[in-house]
Write a protein that holds these residues in place. Sequence first.
Motif: not given
Length: 315
Positions: A80, A292, A296, A299-300
């Motif tokens: 990440y 992932f 995210l 989702l946001v």
Amino acid sequence: MSASTVVRPGSAEQTPRAQRTHRPGNPSARQMTRSAWLFLLVPGVLFLVFMALPIAIALVLSLTDYAIVGDFDWLGLQNYAEIAVDPFFWIALRNTAYYTVLYVPAGLVVALGTALLLNRRQRAVRIFRTLFYIPVVASTVATATIWFWMLNPQNGLLNVVLSWFGIDGPAWLYESQWAMIAIVMMSVWAGFGANMIIFLGGLQGVPGELYEAARLDGANACQQFRYVTLPSLTRTTFLVSTLLIIGAFQVFDQAYVLTKGGPGNSTVTMVYYIYNKGFGALEMGYASALSFILFLIILVFSLVNARLTNRGGVR
């Protein structure tokens, strides 16, 4: 029952048959409960095996340098951290955001406009509904083949039509500034039929009394659309726009078939970059971390879309 028979309160004769048969503790109720759990067990197992378990495995792999072959080491959050300084990630994110900005409004307008035109009771309308839905069930390869011919810079249908008006059409798939627009056009054409059906369902659920009251108040067609149709379609618009946003961030087939990410990485999307990292470079751990991050982001944007769509609308 004779007239002299006395019915005592709480007796079996006074209790309705449904209440006597379906008490919570009788075998029939227990059997229905077991049947319900059995029906829930099948989708529950499928969800765990094909959704929850793969997601958990991918989350673990995103913390490693797994590469399919050979051993792998635990990296923690290193993948990440590398994403934050990966220039190709930001290129893919920028291209995907550009595609989303173009695709979502265009998909909404085309789907809603078509639904308004086909929201009639004439028999011939059913034929057009079927014709407009056909591209949805067609394969991406077949659709891309059609559009590859239509976007041909020499004798493609689109440039031929533009030449009728004295416009020199661009090389759609071979110029960086036009390649993503070409993919958006293909995506809107291929997918608006499904959203059209959703909007048709929403339009047919609007009470006719609202339009009649608006006409009595002197509202014209545009005012009826603004003050009656759009507020009544708040939930439908939220559903369609959310599906469009999710589909936009997951775009892959169109870029892979039409442009292979080119020219000049102008059509490399997030999923295309994940595919290249996972199956091209065999960096499955890094690809899982990218997945992932994409989750995210989706989702946001979905939460923001829900907030904007419901603001001032029907709850």
